[in-house]
Design a protein around this motif. Structure first.
Motif, PDB file in Angstrom:
ATOM      1  N   ALA A 168      71.594  24.079  75.648  1.00 33.59           N
ATOM      2  CA  ALA A 168      72.241  24.610  74.442  1.00 33.59           C
ATOM      3  C   ALA A 168      73.276  23.638  73.879  1.00 33.59           C
ATOM      4  CB  ALA A 168      72.896  25.952  74.751  1.00 33.59           C
ATOM      5  N   ASN A 169      73.766  22.725  74.701  1.00 34.83           N
ATOM      6  CA  ASN A 169      74.802  21.783  74.245  1.00 34.83           C
ATOM      7  C   ASN A 169      74.232  20.415  73.847  1.00 34.83           C
ATOM      8  OD1 ASN A 169      76.961  23.627  74.727  1.00 34.83           O
ATOM      9  ND2 ASN A 169      76.769  23.180  76.936  1.00 34.83           N
ATOM     10  N   ALA A 170      72.904  20.293  73.859  1.00 36.89           N
ATOM     11  CA  ALA A 170      72.293  19.003  73.518  1.00 36.89           C
ATOM     12  C   ALA A 170      72.579  18.657  72.059  1.00 36.89           C
ATOM     13  CB  ALA A 170      70.789  19.064  73.750  1.00 36.89           C
ATOM     14  N   SER A 171      72.672  17.361  71.786  1.00 37.65           N
ATOM     15  CA  SER A 171      72.941  16.908  70.411  1.00 37.65           C
ATOM     16  C   SER A 171      72.180  15.618  70.131  1.00 37.65           C
ATOM     17  CB  SER A 171      74.446  16.674  70.213  1.00 37.65           C
ATOM     18  OG  SER A 171      74.897  15.627  71.058  1.00 37.65           O
ATOM     19  N   ILE A 172      71.832  15.428  68.872  1.00 39.70           N
ATOM     20  CA  ILE A 172      71.159  14.202  68.445  1.00 39.70           C
ATOM     21  C   ILE A 172      71.590  13.910  67.018  1.00 39.70           C
ATOM     22  CG2 ILE A 172      69.089  15.473  67.713  1.00 39.70           C
ATOM     23  CD1 ILE A 172      67.464  12.958  68.538  1.00 39.70           C
ATOM     24  N   LYS A 173      71.862  12.628  66.729  1.00 39.57           N
ATOM     25  CA  LYS A 173      72.403  12.264  65.419  1.00 39.57           C
ATOM     26  C   LYS A 173      71.843  10.922  64.963  1.00 39.57           C
ATOM     27  CE  LYS A 173      76.783  11.367  63.016  1.00 39.57           C
ATOM     28  NZ  LYS A 173      78.251  11.187  63.185  1.00 39.57           N
ATOM     29  N   LEU A 174      71.554  10.829  63.663  1.00 42.34           N
ATOM     30  CA  LEU A 174      71.120   9.559  63.065  1.00 42.34           C
ATOM     31  C   LEU A 174      72.331   8.649  62.908  1.00 42.34           C
ATOM     32  CD1 LEU A 174      68.820   7.912  61.647  1.00 42.34           C
ATOM     33  CD2 LEU A 174      69.598   8.946  59.507  1.00 42.34           C
ATOM     34  N   TYR A 232      71.598  10.337  71.171  1.00 42.76           N
ATOM     35  CA  TYR A 232      71.474  11.730  71.601  1.00 42.76           C
ATOM     36  C   TYR A 232      72.073  11.918  72.986  1.00 42.76           C
ATOM     37  CZ  TYR A 232      67.549  10.913  74.881  1.00 42.76           C
ATOM     38  OH  TYR A 232      66.773  10.505  75.925  1.00 42.76           O
ATOM     39  N   SER A 233      72.348  13.181  73.296  1.00 49.82           N
ATOM     40  CA  SER A 233      72.909  13.559  74.593  1.00 49.82           C
ATOM     41  C   SER A 233      72.320  14.897  75.008  1.00 49.82           C
ATOM     42  CB  SER A 233      74.440  13.669  74.516  1.00 49.82           C
ATOM     43  OG  SER A 233      74.966  14.109  75.747  1.00 49.82           O
ATOM     44  N   THR A 234      71.752  14.947  76.200  1.00 48.60           N
ATOM     45  CA  THR A 234      71.197  16.186  76.743  1.00 48.60           C
ATOM     46  C   THR A 234      71.186  16.102  78.264  1.00 48.60           C
ATOM     47  OG1 THR A 234      69.253  17.611  76.836  1.00 48.60           O
ATOM     48  CG2 THR A 234      68.842  15.288  76.477  1.00 48.60           C
ATOM     49  N   SER A 235      71.383  17.244  78.908  1.00 45.90           N
ATOM     50  CA  SER A 235      71.451  17.258  80.373  1.00 45.90           C
ATOM     51  C   SER A 235      70.070  17.273  81.015  1.00 45.90           C
ATOM     52  CB  SER A 235      72.237  18.497  80.835  1.00 45.90           C
ATOM     53  OG  SER A 235      71.583  19.688  80.407  1.00 45.90           O
ATOM     54  N   ARG A 236      69.031  17.525  80.252  1.00 51.57           N
ATOM     55  CA  ARG A 236      67.679  17.581  80.802  1.00 51.57           C
ATOM     56  C   ARG A 236      66.668  17.149  79.732  1.00 51.57           C
ATOM     57  NH1 ARG A 236      69.609  22.802  80.161  1.00 51.57           N
ATOM     58  NH2 ARG A 236      70.288  22.804  82.312  1.00 51.57           N
TER      59      ARG A 236
END
Length: 833
Positions: free
Chosen positions: A721-727, A739-743
């Motif tokens: 739910a806390n994952a993020s991705i940005k151009l 991007y950042s995600t735990s899985r």
């Protein structure tokens, strides 16, 4: 030097004459003006991002996001610097102001061909003028079809090179064939090249037959080998262009359909309705002799004049000036002088020239050269094919069974090839009459037949026009009904107005028939004088060339004249931003899309693409997937979910009452990229299109089951739910995301899926990706903090460029060796003499 000038003086004089008439015709260019061409202005909007990047980086990108969410730039603007003919095209476009260079190409290429056909230089000049000033060649210039015009301009010199090769001048002929064919292909109008290639196949077939009959197959085989080598070299030179075009075409509206087609025999290529939209009317073909037989261009220039029947009839009804009423009828009912079945945007008729048509018939009854049978057979076939939906018996066979034929629309444009063939036979006829092969009586008999056929038909149109033609359009009864309703259900009034229009069409046709008859009489008289030796041959041919020029010039001025030219500054400032455009362009977000509903159909208009990256646009080679998306998600109503997944951040509208422009920000746009919570698999394109008709693109991805294995291998777990991705940075060819995600998770990128060039890298290591939501890119991204890059690196372009360099070296080397050999042979000939 003096000997060279003396030997070639007449050719230089004719070339100088060509240059003069081009500058006289296009005199506004001497005032610094340029033609206002609709398609050129459209191309300017299409290429806006490409040219902006080129100005900044020194080279243009291979991908642009200005239209349809993104598409390859191959059919918009790409340099191809390793292709030597790129610079040849640049010279033609840059040496003389537009469109002088194009018409000079018409003239010089055709003059070269007629000289190769051993016509007297002034007869060759007459033939060149006849081809160059064919109305279609000027109409496409007026419309801005510059690539098409250049492609047509190389028809004649290609044929000249082939003829030289078949005569045994192998090196020179093959080298010139390779050069002009390479230039023709580089001009980048595949449809015109394809049509001309069809004509050449027929020509080669006839040559094979005669070589077999005469026992010259060995000689022909040698010539054919040289021509085959020339063709290979031309293909190698254009490897980059052809490879990218071929690869891309399979994914465009000319390629394989992704959805089931109802009522269509084939699931690839264009639909017949679309391909046949511009079909030549069977009766309309006689405009080659009488240009305004079908009313000319689709406008009201003639009927809005006070002397017209329509004007007088409406004036009697309204009691005042009916000009405004005529314009309203034109806009609302298609009430116009043109009465054929082509769409309203057709430019004008195909006119080959009154004198040339007469001489063509003269050639049919006189010429024994086997070129006649090629010209006749190809002309008949191409006319039948040009009829398209108006005579589908032949067209459907080609459309269904001949390779690539169903990739092209506007089938009437095949007559551009006939525009060269007709003058060829006309010139051959005059050449044979001039050479004295036949006795005077025989020649005059054939001339009387030609004059009688063309003059007799013209006289019928002049005296009894309704004997052969109705002058009523297909929707005549609907027009009467609409006029009746507008006249308070008074059918008598509606019928009178419609009949007045018919009378005007008849008057227009008769006026042009009289004009044609005058030129036929002049052309007949000059040819008669040539046969009877009443005039010196040179004088007769010069007068014939001038008369043909006057004839063609007058008709061409109807469609391309000084009014088509404007100050260059007005072209540069053609697209002026509105307040809404300025507001949107002030947004610092590097990449988002705009839907402009204020300009009519957003999918047939490019104006918004000049200022924004748009969901809409117009291009004849748009991606099939996007067109199918438009047909199913935007044609009846706008699917908000699809707008969101395309990252449509702004929507421009217009108030129909006061015409004021408005704009709203789309708060539900998904952004450049996002992680989804779930994936729904579908079996095929039909299910996929149905699924995106109503879904939440932010949370769910619709994926074809063919990509299922790719996801299962990565074992995507519970969403973070806390994952993020940005151009992070944007370039048309290079997108960088953080991007950042735990899985491991599935990310969807709001970018058009096109795997023939786009590659994905995670921390500089190439990784696979797949298609989601019908046309977007998606990928399984591994857990952690990483950088994702998409780079457009099409093998077809980069490898094609290397092949083009090799082909260019072969072409230049072959030309140099051919010229050296020609000079050497000439010196030997001189020594022997």
């Amino acid at each position: 030097m003096n000997n060279w000038l003396k030997k070639n003086g007449i050719h230089l004089a004719i070339v100088a004459f060509f240059v003069i008439i081009c500058f006289v015709y296009f005199s506004p260019v001497l005032q610094g003006k340029a033609p206002s061409q609709g398609d050129v202005l459209q191309a300017k909007a299409m290429a806006k991002e490409i040219m902006d990047v080129r100005a900044k980086d020194g080279e243009g990108p291979l991908w642009t996001n200005q239209m349809f969410g993104g598409m390859p730039a191959f059919q918009i603007w790409v340099k191809y610097p390793m292709n030597i003919t790129t610079y040849g095209i640049d010279v033609i476009k840059g040496l003389f102001p537009d469109p002088v260079g194009t018409v000079l190409l018409y003239l010089l290429g055709a003059y070269f061909l007629f000289c190769v056909l051993r016509a007297n230089p002034w007869l060759a000049a007459a033939g060149a003028i006849a081809f160059a000033f064919t109305s279609y060649n000027f109409i496409i210039i007026s419309a801005g079809h510059s690539n098409q015009a250049l492609t047509v301009g190389f028809f004649a010199p290609i044929l000249a090179g082939i003829i030289l090769t078949l005569r045994g001048r192998y090196l020179l002929g093959a080298s010139l064939t390779a050069l002009f064919l390479a230039l023709n292909i580089r001009a980048n109008h595949v449809q015109m090249t394809y049509y001309f290639f069809m004509a050449l196949l027929i020509y080669i077939g006839i040559e094979i037959y005669h070589a077999y009959k005469q026992g010259r197959l060995k000689e022909f085989g040698k010539s054919f080998a040289y021509l085959a080598a020339a063709g290979v070299v031309a293909l190698l030179v254009n490897a980059g262009t052809l490879w990218t075009t071929y690869e891309y075409s399979k994914y465009t509206i000319r390629g394989q359909a992704n959805l089931s087609r109802q009522g269509e025999a084939a699931d690839h290529g264009l639909t017949k309705d679309y391909a046949y939209a511009y079909s030549q009317g069977v009766g309309e073909s006689f405009t080659v002799l009488i240009p305004n037989l079908y009313g000319g261009a689709p406008n009201i220039d003639k009927i809005v004049k006070p002397e017209s029947k329509t004007y007088k009839t409406l004036q009697g009804i309204t009691g005042g000036d009916p000009t405004q009423a005529i314009y309203q009828l034109y806009q609302n009912l298609g009430f116009q002088q043109y009465w054929g079945d082509k769409p309203l945007v057709t430019g004008g008729p195909y006119y080959f020239g009154a004198i040339i048509c007469m001489l063509f018939v003269f050639g049919l009854v006189l010429v024994k050269n086997r070129l006649k049978w090629w010209v006749l057979g190809t002309t008949v076939l191409f006319f039948l094919l040009s009829f398209g939906g108006n005579f589908p018996l032949i067209s459907d066979i080609f459309f269904d069974y001949v390779p690539l034929y169903n990739k092209f629309r506007a089938v009437e444009s095949i007559l551009a090839v006939v525009g060269l063939l007709v003058p060829i036979l006309a010139v051959l006829a005059v050449r044979e009459a001039q050479e004295g092969k036949y006795d005077e009586k025989y020649l005059l008999k054939k001339l009387y037949i030609a004059g009688g056929i063309t003059g007799g038909f013209t006289l019928i149109v002049l005296v009894l026009p309704t004997l052969l033609f109705s002058f009523t359009s297909a929707n005549h009864e609907q027009v009467i009904s609409a006029l009746t309703q507008m006249a308070g259900n008074d059918r008598g009034v509606g019928t009178n107005i419609a009949n007045a229009l018919v009378q005007d069409r008849i008057s227009i046709a008769r006026e042009d028939a009289l004009r044609t008859l005058i030129f036929l009489v002049i052309g007949f008289g000059l040819t008669w004088a040539l046969i009877k030796r009443k005039l010196k041959s040179e004088i007769a041919l010069i007068l014939l060339a001038v008369t043909i020029l006057v004839d063609m010039w007058q008709v061409d001025r109807r469609y391309l004249n000084n009014q088509n030219f404007v100050a260059k500054s007005s072209l540069q400032n053609h697209y002026e931003p509105r307040d809404v455009d300025n507001f949107i362009m002030a947004d610092k977000d590097p990449n988002f899309r705009v839907m402009d509903l204020s300009l009519g159909n957003p999918f047939s208009n490019v104006e918004a693409s000049y200022f924004h990256k748009t969901v809409g646009g117009f291009h004849a080679a748009r991606l099939m997937r996007f067109q199918e998306l438009v047909d199913h998600q935007f044609s009846k109503s706008i699917n908000q979910d699809v707008l969101d997944m395309l990252n449509t951040k702004y929507i421009i509208t217009r108030n129909p009452e006061n015409g004021a422009y408005g704009m709203r920000r789309n708060e539900t746009a998904c952004g450049n990229a996002w992680f989804v919570q779930s994936v729904q698999y579908v079996k095929n394109g039909d299910e996929e299109m149905k699924a995106i008709s109503s879904f939440n693109p932010k949370n769910e991805a619709i994926v074809d089951q063919r990509f299922k294995k790719m996801l299962e291998e990565r074992k995507v777990g519970t969403p973070d739910a806390n994952a993020s991705i940005k151009l992070e940075s944007y370039h048309p060819d290079h997108l960088v995301y953080k991007y950042s995600t735990s899985r491991d998770m599935v990310a969807v990128f709001s970018e058009i899926y096109y795997d023939k060039g786009w590659k994905m890298y995670v921390d500089n290591v190439e990784k696979p990706y797949f298609r989601a939501d019908w046309l977007l890119r998606a990928a399984v991204l591994e857990g952690g903090n990483h950088t994702v890059e998409f780079k457009f690196e099409p093998t077809s372009y980069y490898a094609g460029e290397k092949i083009s360099l090799f082909g260019s070296i072969l072409l230049v080397g072959g030309l140099a060796f051919a010229i050296y050999s020609e000079q050497k042979n000439r010196k030997r000939g001189t020594e022997v003499r």
